[in-house]
Design a protein around this motif. Structure first.
Motif, PDB file in Angstrom:
ATOM      1  N   UNK A  15     -13.861  52.254  53.906  1.00 25.82           N
ATOM      2  CA  UNK A  15     -13.850  51.157  53.079  1.00 25.82           C
ATOM      3  C   UNK A  15     -13.501  49.898  53.932  1.00 25.82           C
ATOM      4  N   UNK A  16     -13.747  49.734  54.969  1.00 26.32           N
ATOM      5  CA  UNK A  16     -13.321  48.760  55.885  1.00 26.32           C
ATOM      6  C   UNK A  16     -14.590  47.717  55.740  1.00 26.32           C
ATOM      7  N   UNK A  17     -14.060  46.367  55.714  1.00 26.29           N
ATOM      8  CA  UNK A  17     -14.937  45.026  55.544  1.00 26.29           C
ATOM      9  C   UNK A  17     -15.636  45.194  56.957  1.00 26.29           C
ATOM     10  N   UNK A  18     -16.981  45.133  56.939  1.00 28.01           N
ATOM     11  CA  UNK A  18     -17.631  44.714  58.228  1.00 28.01           C
ATOM     12  C   UNK A  18     -18.083  43.492  58.552  1.00 28.01           C
ATOM     13  N   UNK A  19     -18.009  42.980  59.720  1.00 31.79           N
ATOM     14  CA  UNK A  19     -18.421  41.824  60.214  1.00 31.79           C
ATOM     15  C   UNK A  19     -19.970  41.697  60.234  1.00 31.79           C
ATOM     16  N   UNK A  20     -20.515  40.347  60.309  1.00 32.89           N
ATOM     17  CA  UNK A  20     -21.820  40.202  60.431  1.00 32.89           C
ATOM     18  C   UNK A  20     -22.441  40.322  61.870  1.00 32.89           C
ATOM     19  N   UNK A  21     -21.377  40.209  62.950  1.00 31.83           N
ATOM     20  CA  UNK A  21     -21.319  40.449  64.232  1.00 31.83           C
ATOM     21  C   UNK A  21     -21.838  41.754  64.618  1.00 31.83           C
ATOM     22  N   UNK A  22     -22.558  41.893  65.701  1.00 35.10           N
ATOM     23  CA  UNK A  22     -23.275  43.163  66.085  1.00 35.10           C
ATOM     24  C   UNK A  22     -22.966  43.146  67.604  1.00 35.10           C
ATOM     25  N   UNK A 104     -10.123  34.254  61.328  1.00 35.18           N
ATOM     26  CA  UNK A 104     -11.284  33.599  61.796  1.00 35.18           C
ATOM     27  C   UNK A 104     -12.482  34.423  61.078  1.00 35.18           C
ATOM     28  N   UNK A 105     -12.442  35.660  60.958  1.00 33.83           N
ATOM     29  CA  UNK A 105     -13.400  36.509  60.348  1.00 33.83           C
ATOM     30  C   UNK A 105     -13.298  36.093  58.848  1.00 33.83           C
ATOM     31  N   UNK A 106     -12.091  36.271  58.404  1.00 25.14           N
ATOM     32  CA  UNK A 106     -11.975  35.893  57.048  1.00 25.14           C
ATOM     33  C   UNK A 106     -12.497  34.487  56.277  1.00 25.14           C
ATOM     34  N   UNK A 107     -12.377  33.504  57.253  1.00 24.83           N
ATOM     35  CA  UNK A 107     -12.636  32.193  57.029  1.00 24.83           C
ATOM     36  C   UNK A 107     -14.154  32.039  56.968  1.00 24.83           C
ATOM     37  N   UNK A 108     -14.740  32.779  58.070  1.00 26.26           N
ATOM     38  CA  UNK A 108     -16.326  32.646  58.131  1.00 26.26           C
ATOM     39  C   UNK A 108     -17.183  33.623  57.211  1.00 26.26           C
TER      40      UNK A 108
END
Length: 110
Positions: A15-22, A104-108
């Protein structure tokens, strides 16, 4: 890692949110072989899921083992009235940096 911890980890990562970062890594042959062996041993988990699970478990272990370094300031008292001292080790700084990067992740938008 115990089964309960692994199940909790899978629940958290499911259920974790994933970043767009790889994040790309180059591994020594031994570690790459271990990952491939685990993926073959557990065919219902993708290689990416296994890497994510192992990284999550490792990061949780790092957080648990960051050393406490007793400072001079008393920040609270325990249930027996004994003083609890501030932590001047890496844990408080880690938590600040963790919150910074999370924000920063949440803002982006991840």
């Amino acid at each position: 890692m115990e089964i309960k911890e692994l199940l909790d980890l899978w629940e958290d990562t499911a259920r974790a949110e994933l970043t767009k970062d790889v994040f790309e890594v180059r591994l020594p042959l031994e570690e790459a072989s271990k990952l491939r062996a685990l993926a073959e041993l557990y065919p219902r988990r993708t290689l990416e899921e296994i890497v994510t699970d192992l990284l999550s478990a490792s990061l949780a272990e790092v957080e648990r083992t960051l050393p406490y370094v007793r400072g001079k300031a008393v920040v609270s008292h325990d249930e027996f009235g004994d003083p609890l001292y501030e932590d001047v080790g890496p844990t408080p700084r880690y938590r600040v940096l963790l919150q910074k990067h999370l924000a920063q992740y949440k803002t982006a938008g991840h």
